[in-house]
Design a protein around this motif. Structure first.
Motif, PDB file in Angstrom:
ATOM      1  N   ILE A  47       0.841  -1.202   0.000  1.00  0.00           N
ATOM      2  CA  ILE A  47       0.000   0.000   0.000  1.00  0.00           C
ATOM      3  C   ILE A  47       0.878   1.256   0.000  1.00  0.00           C
ATOM      4  CG2 ILE A  47      -1.901   1.189   1.193  1.00  0.00           C
ATOM      5  CD1 ILE A  47      -2.549  -1.726   0.298  1.00  0.00           C
ATOM      6  N   GLY A  48       2.005   1.157   0.691  1.00  0.00           N
ATOM      7  CA  GLY A  48       2.882   2.328   0.771  1.00  0.00           C
ATOM      8  C   GLY A  48       2.360   3.385   1.725  1.00  0.00           C
ATOM      9  N   LEU A  49       1.591   2.915   2.719  1.00  0.00           N
ATOM     10  CA  LEU A  49       1.131   3.779   3.814  1.00  0.00           C
ATOM     11  C   LEU A  49       0.293   4.986   3.354  1.00  0.00           C
ATOM     12  CD1 LEU A  49       4.317   3.501   6.044  1.00  0.00           C
ATOM     13  CD2 LEU A  49       2.078   2.539   6.531  1.00  0.00           C
ATOM     14  N   HIS A  50      -0.496   4.765   2.308  1.00  0.00           N
ATOM     15  CA  HIS A  50      -1.482   5.749   1.858  1.00  0.00           C
ATOM     16  C   HIS A  50      -2.322   6.199   3.063  1.00  0.00           C
ATOM     17  CE1 HIS A  50      -5.071   6.457  -1.114  1.00  0.00           C
ATOM     18  NE2 HIS A  50      -5.038   7.351  -0.139  1.00  0.00           N
ATOM     19  N   PRO A  98       7.394  -2.804   5.417  1.00  0.00           N
ATOM     20  CA  PRO A  98       8.439  -3.150   4.446  1.00  0.00           C
ATOM     21  C   PRO A  98       8.264  -2.453   3.098  1.00  0.00           C
ATOM     22  CG  PRO A  98       6.777  -4.891   4.495  1.00  0.00           C
ATOM     23  CD  PRO A  98       6.311  -3.813   5.449  1.00  0.00           C
ATOM     24  N   ASN A  99       7.242  -1.575   2.985  1.00  0.00           N
ATOM     25  CA  ASN A  99       6.855  -1.089   1.650  1.00  0.00           C
ATOM     26  C   ASN A  99       7.216   0.359   1.353  1.00  0.00           C
ATOM     27  OD1 ASN A  99       5.704  -3.601   1.412  1.00  0.00           O
ATOM     28  ND2 ASN A  99       3.695  -2.915   2.104  1.00  0.00           N
ATOM     29  N   ILE A 100       8.116   0.921   2.130  1.00  0.00           N
ATOM     30  CA  ILE A 100       8.507   2.320   1.887  1.00  0.00           C
ATOM     31  C   ILE A 100      10.038   2.421   1.867  1.00  0.00           C
ATOM     32  CG2 ILE A 100       6.440   3.552   2.649  1.00  0.00           C
ATOM     33  CD1 ILE A 100       7.552   3.635   5.448  1.00  0.00           C
TER      34      ILE A 100
HETATM   35  C1  SIN Z   1       1.582  -0.473   3.704  1.00  0.00           C
HETATM   36  O1  SIN Z   1       0.968   0.595   3.840  1.00  0.00           O
HETATM   37  O2  SIN Z   1       2.279  -0.691   2.701  1.00  0.00           O
HETATM   38  C2  SIN Z   1       1.493  -1.530   4.753  1.00  0.00           C
HETATM   39  C3  SIN Z   1       1.669  -1.011   6.120  1.00  0.00           C
HETATM   40  C4  SIN Z   1       2.651  -1.780   6.911  1.00  0.00           C
HETATM   41  O3  SIN Z   1       3.136  -2.839   6.486  1.00  0.00           O
HETATM   42  O4  SIN Z   1       2.995  -1.340   8.010  1.00  0.00           O
END
Ligand code: SIN
Length: 303
Positions: A71-74, A131-133
């Motif tokens: 998601i990348g913390l949208h 893990p996504n940023i």
């Molecule tokens: C996401 O927003 O990519 C996931 C959130 C998370 O893994 O903490």
């Protein structure tokens, strides 16, 4: 009726079951599907100082035994959260735990300060494990030095209870949780998703828009359980267990491994009523065994 109440730091919860951040929106999205007042706590998706667009689609992909997300913390950012999302949550009687993050330590601290000043925020869960940023998240949660630095600053900068959400992808989870406890974290949450990916055979490309993502769901439950077991035997602060909890039996396993509370994530996408069923299932489990208090099973799995 068995007593399901647990204490997570200074928070008193009516039961140990809450959603995992990012699987339950801002909470309001589920209000027409389940009675939010039944939960131990509401945990929001991760909030940052400024709104975030997140990663390109696809962001979700089903795998055998689990789900990938990138998601990348949208998120809508703190100010919109304060004006539009939090007032809805204040109508419910359960504590609201706000998950939050930054891309630098200063951003984590500024976000924690702002969030803790808002009415209706019971605790803050710092995401040191996404893990996504490209910066923040897991980059701050993988060494003792960075966990010490960030936890110390967060605890100093706010009067709110600080919970540190960690990854299993570290060389020594025991040292990391001890570092968080040593600097004043009131609880740790374990685990976040496990870094993973999928390939599209026809396009000969990674499936996810963010290329890699995090694996959740039943596939990671044994990994999460081991992390909780290791953490709970190392620290005195409560451990909140998360990772592949699909039903009450999974939840009881985490409690027996030493978790004081549990977070439910992927299961919310499949069946929004799962958390309520888990609360009822734990209650029935204790009753069948003639146990009066949930504390009797927390950490009961001993060698
Ligand atoms: C996401 O927003 O990519 C996931 C959130 C998370 O893994 O903490």
């Amino acid at each position: 009726m068995p007593n399901l109440k647990v204490k997570v730091g200074r928070l008193e919860l009516q039961n140990p079951v809450m959603p995992a951040a990012g699987t339950f929106g801002y909470g309001e999205e589920y209000a027409s599907l389940i009675d939010l007042n039944r939960l131990g706590a509401i945990v929001t998706k991760g909030i940052s100082l400024a709104p975030q667009e997140g990663n390109p689609p696809p962001r979700i992909w089903e795998t055998r035994g689990g789900m990938l997300n990138s998601i990348g913390l949208h998120n809508v950012g703190i100010e919109q959260f304060a004006q539009q999302k939090l007032p809805v949550l204040r109508r419910f009687k359960v504590p609201v735990i706000v998950n939050f993050f930054g891309f630098t330590i200063d951003e984590y601290v500024a976000a924690a300060r702002r969030l803790s000043a808002l009415e209706g925020v019971a605790a803050l869960e710092a995401n040191l494990s996404c893990p996504n940023i490209k910066a923040g998240g897991i980059h701050f949660g993988s060494t003792c030095i960075s966990v010490i630095e960030i936890t110390k600053k967060l605890v100093k900068s706010t009067n709110c209870a600080i919970i540190i959400k960690l990854s299993s992808q570290v060389s020594n989870i025991k040292e990391i949780v001890l570092a968080a406890e040593g600097e004043g974290a009131e609880a740790v949450t374990l685990i976040n998703s496990v870094p993973a990916m999928a390939i599209d055979l026809d396009r000969e490309k990674p499936v996810l828009g963010g290329v890699t993502g995090g694996l959740t769901g039943p596939a990671i439950k044994p990994i999460a359980l081991k992390a909780v077991w290791d953490a709970a035997s190392s620290v005195k602060i409560p451990v909140i267990g998360a990772g592949g909890i699909m039903d009450y039996r999974d939840a009881v396993e985490f409690l027996m491994a030493g978790a004081t509370a549990v977070q439910v994530g992927t299961a919310n996408f499949i069946k929004p009523t799962t958390m309520v069923e888990i609360i009822e299932g734990i209650d029935a489990f204790l009753e069948q065994r003639g146990l009066k208090n949930i504390r009797e099973i927390i950490g009961s799995a001993q060698l």
